[in-house]
Write an enzyme that holds these catalytic residues in place. Structure first.
Site, PDB file in Angstrom:
ATOM      1  N   SER A 185       0.861  -1.182   0.000  1.00  0.00           N
ATOM      2  CA  SER A 185       0.000   0.000   0.000  1.00  0.00           C
ATOM      3  C   SER A 185       0.895   1.228   0.000  1.00  0.00           C
ATOM      4  O   SER A 185       2.077   1.141   0.357  1.00  0.00           O
ATOM      5  CB  SER A 185      -0.857  -0.014   1.271  1.00  0.00           C
ATOM      6  OG  SER A 185      -1.438   1.255   1.502  1.00  0.00           O
TER       7      SER A 185
ATOM      8  N   TYR B 126      -2.980  -0.465  10.145  1.00  0.00           N
ATOM      9  CA  TYR B 126      -2.862  -0.810   8.715  1.00  0.00           C
ATOM     10  C   TYR B 126      -1.464  -0.429   8.202  1.00  0.00           C
ATOM     11  O   TYR B 126      -0.797  -1.214   7.518  1.00  0.00           O
ATOM     12  CB  TYR B 126      -3.956  -0.071   7.954  1.00  0.00           C
ATOM     13  CG  TYR B 126      -4.079  -0.406   6.478  1.00  0.00           C
ATOM     14  CD1 TYR B 126      -4.890  -1.456   6.052  1.00  0.00           C
ATOM     15  CD2 TYR B 126      -3.426   0.347   5.515  1.00  0.00           C
ATOM     16  CE1 TYR B 126      -5.025  -1.751   4.689  1.00  0.00           C
ATOM     17  CE2 TYR B 126      -3.556   0.074   4.158  1.00  0.00           C
ATOM     18  CZ  TYR B 126      -4.363  -0.979   3.749  1.00  0.00           C
ATOM     19  OH  TYR B 126      -4.497  -1.259   2.404  1.00  0.00           O
TER      20      TYR B 126
HETATM   21  P1  NAP Z   1     -11.875  -6.039  -0.396  1.00  0.00           P
HETATM   22  O1  NAP Z   1     -12.683  -5.616  -1.566  1.00  0.00           O
HETATM   23  O2  NAP Z   1     -12.358  -5.726   0.983  1.00  0.00           O
HETATM   24  O3  NAP Z   1     -11.601  -7.637  -0.511  1.00  0.00           O
HETATM   25  C1  NAP Z   1     -10.921  -8.330   0.500  1.00  0.00           C
HETATM   26  C2  NAP Z   1     -10.883  -9.812   0.156  1.00  0.00           C
HETATM   27  O4  NAP Z   1     -10.178 -10.497   1.201  1.00  0.00           O
HETATM   28  C3  NAP Z   1     -12.256 -10.464   0.065  1.00  0.00           C
HETATM   29  O5  NAP Z   1     -12.221 -11.438  -0.984  1.00  0.00           O
HETATM   30  C4  NAP Z   1     -12.403 -11.152   1.434  1.00  0.00           C
HETATM   31  O6  NAP Z   1     -13.307 -12.251   1.330  1.00  0.00           O
HETATM   32  C5  NAP Z   1     -10.958 -11.585   1.689  1.00  0.00           C
HETATM   33  N1  NAP Z   1     -10.614 -11.806   3.094  1.00  0.00           N
HETATM   34  C6  NAP Z   1     -10.691 -10.913   4.134  1.00  0.00           C
HETATM   35  N2  NAP Z   1     -10.245 -11.488   5.270  1.00  0.00           N
HETATM   36  C7  NAP Z   1      -9.857 -12.767   4.959  1.00  0.00           C
HETATM   37  C8  NAP Z   1      -9.306 -13.855   5.691  1.00  0.00           C
HETATM   38  N3  NAP Z   1      -9.061 -13.755   7.003  1.00  0.00           N
HETATM   39  N4  NAP Z   1      -9.037 -15.005   5.036  1.00  0.00           N
HETATM   40  C9  NAP Z   1      -9.266 -15.125   3.686  1.00  0.00           C
HETATM   41  N5  NAP Z   1      -9.784 -14.126   2.941  1.00  0.00           N
HETATM   42  C10 NAP Z   1     -10.093 -12.961   3.569  1.00  0.00           C
HETATM   43  O7  NAP Z   1     -10.374  -5.436  -0.478  1.00  0.00           O
HETATM   44  P2  NAP Z   1      -9.597  -4.730  -1.711  1.00  0.00           P
HETATM   45  O8  NAP Z   1      -9.861  -3.282  -1.689  1.00  0.00           O
HETATM   46  O9  NAP Z   1      -9.798  -5.517  -2.967  1.00  0.00           O
HETATM   47  O10 NAP Z   1      -8.082  -4.878  -1.202  1.00  0.00           O
HETATM   48  C11 NAP Z   1      -7.264  -5.969  -1.556  1.00  0.00           C
HETATM   49  C12 NAP Z   1      -5.836  -5.701  -1.048  1.00  0.00           C
HETATM   50  O11 NAP Z   1      -5.343  -4.491  -1.613  1.00  0.00           O
HETATM   51  C13 NAP Z   1      -5.753  -5.527   0.474  1.00  0.00           C
HETATM   52  O12 NAP Z   1      -4.551  -6.099   0.936  1.00  0.00           O
HETATM   53  C14 NAP Z   1      -5.692  -4.024   0.650  1.00  0.00           C
HETATM   54  O13 NAP Z   1      -5.064  -3.651   1.849  1.00  0.00           O
HETATM   55  C15 NAP Z   1      -4.867  -3.646  -0.564  1.00  0.00           C
HETATM   56  N6  NAP Z   1      -5.003  -2.246  -0.953  1.00  0.00           N
HETATM   57  C16 NAP Z   1      -6.207  -1.742  -1.336  1.00  0.00           C
HETATM   58  C17 NAP Z   1      -6.301  -0.406  -1.700  1.00  0.00           C
HETATM   59  C18 NAP Z   1      -7.594   0.197  -2.163  1.00  0.00           C
HETATM   60  O14 NAP Z   1      -7.602   1.418  -2.428  1.00  0.00           O
HETATM   61  N7  NAP Z   1      -8.678  -0.549  -2.279  1.00  0.00           N
HETATM   62  C19 NAP Z   1      -5.165   0.414  -1.652  1.00  0.00           C
HETATM   63  C20 NAP Z   1      -3.951  -0.140  -1.251  1.00  0.00           C
HETATM   64  C21 NAP Z   1      -3.877  -1.469  -0.902  1.00  0.00           C
HETATM   65  P3  NAP Z   1     -14.109 -12.835   2.643  1.00  0.00           P
HETATM   66  O15 NAP Z   1     -14.576 -11.642   3.414  1.00  0.00           O
HETATM   67  O16 NAP Z   1     -15.195 -13.676   2.071  1.00  0.00           O
HETATM   68  O17 NAP Z   1     -13.108 -13.664   3.384  1.00  0.00           O
END
Ligand code: NAP
Length: 254
Positions: free
Chosen positions: A145, A158
């Site tokens: 991130s 985070y």
């Molecule tokens: P998201 O839409 O909230 O999706 C999170 C995914 O992780 C879901 O498939 C969820 O499915 C799964 N998950 C959560 N806890 C889990 C666990 N304990 N075991 C297995 N699966 C789990 O998140 P996103 O925005 O796509 O983010 C993905 C990654 O990118 C993260 O690491 C986030 O920190 C990083 N990131 C995002 C952004 C942004 O702007 N969105 C920016 C920088 C970095 P279930 O709930 O069904 O388990």
């Protein structure tokens, strides 16, 4: 789906596990890796959500399977990875937010974020890495991130986890590069997903992001996919321990 014509980006015959790939960024990575020829394994905790995501990929002609497990549960991780067999590409993508000022943050919220965003990558990489070391080949991509380097109020847990994930990337490189395993990370900027929807819904924050980002917009999940395919493919065989930032220029300017 036909594989790309550039051989150094061809993932035909590779098996890729993407954690947290039932939605959002992880699902976009899975689509991209599959389009480059890989068989993808989707992960999350909710089996119904995983089955819906897998059906979408299958309907598009991709090779896909699902493996539902909690990435923070050591025994579940080890059992799932043992059952999956060979994994050539691992994307440690799972991440959550629990926002609060550090002075008021509960230990439960601190530990939940550290476990899901950092310890999970250690657990899954350790389990998958044994096979990669034995085969002397592998690709690990950790999803970091902007907060791997920069902090914001209310997200201290985070930022600590994502900073640790960047350093874990380097530590793994130091130990595993000699086995022909490349461990790199991607640092997304502000990308529209369920995780950031509460921020985008706040007009003040939304206009701050658009003003602060030289590209003048939020990122989309598709903005990240090419980098993931690159770091999963032979094209990146001499790239190791690196963090590739994809943020529309946000971290390049003050
Ligand atoms: P998201 O839409 O909230 O999706 C999170 C995914 O992780 C879901 O498939 C969820 O499915 C799964 N998950 C959560 N806890 C889990 C666990 N304990 N075991 C297995 N699966 C789990 O998140 P996103 O925005 O796509 O983010 C993905 C990654 O990118 C993260 O690491 C986030 O920190 C990083 N990131 C995002 C952004 C942004 O702007 N969105 C920016 C920088 C970095 P279930 O709930 O069904 O388990």
């Amino acid at each position: 789906m036909s594989a790309p014509s550039l051989p150094s980006f061809d993932l035909t015959g590779r098996r890729a596990l993407v954690t947290g790939s039932s939605q959002g960024i992880g699902l976009a990575f899975a689509r991209g890796l599959a389009a480059a020829g890989a068989h993808v394994i989707l992960n999350g905790r909710d089996s119904a959500k995983l089955d819906r995501a897998a059906a979408e990929l299958r309907n598009a002609g991709h090779g896909v399977s699902v493996s539902a497990f909690d990435v923070t549960d050591e025994a579940a991780v080890n059992a799932a990875i043992a059952a999956l067999g060979q994994i050539d590409i691992l994307v440690n993508n799972t991440g959550i937010h629990r926002r609060a000022p550090l002075a008021e943050m509960s230990l439960a919220d601190w530990e939940a974020v550290l476990k899901t965003n950092l310890t999970s990558a250690f657990l899954v990489t350790r389990a998958v890495g044994a096979g990669m070391i034995a085969r002397q080949r592998g690709k690990v991509i950790n999803i970091c991130s902007l907060q791997s380097d920069l902090a914001r109020p209310t997200t201290g847990n985070y930022a600590a986890a994502k900073g640790g994930l960047r350093t874990l990337t380097r530590a793994l490189c130091g130990e595993w590069a000699k086995y022909n395993i490349q461990i790199n990370s991607i640092a997304p900027g502000y990308i529209l997903t369920d995780l950031t929807r509460p921020l985008a819904a706040d007009p003040k924050f939304d206009s701050w992001i658009k003003g602060r980002t030289p590209a003048g917009r939020w990122g989309s999940v598709d903005d990240l996919v090419g980098a993931c395919v690159f770091l999963a493919a032979p094209a990146s065989d001499f790239v190791n321990g690196h963090m590739l930032t994809i943020d529309g220029g946000l971290s390049a300017v003050i």
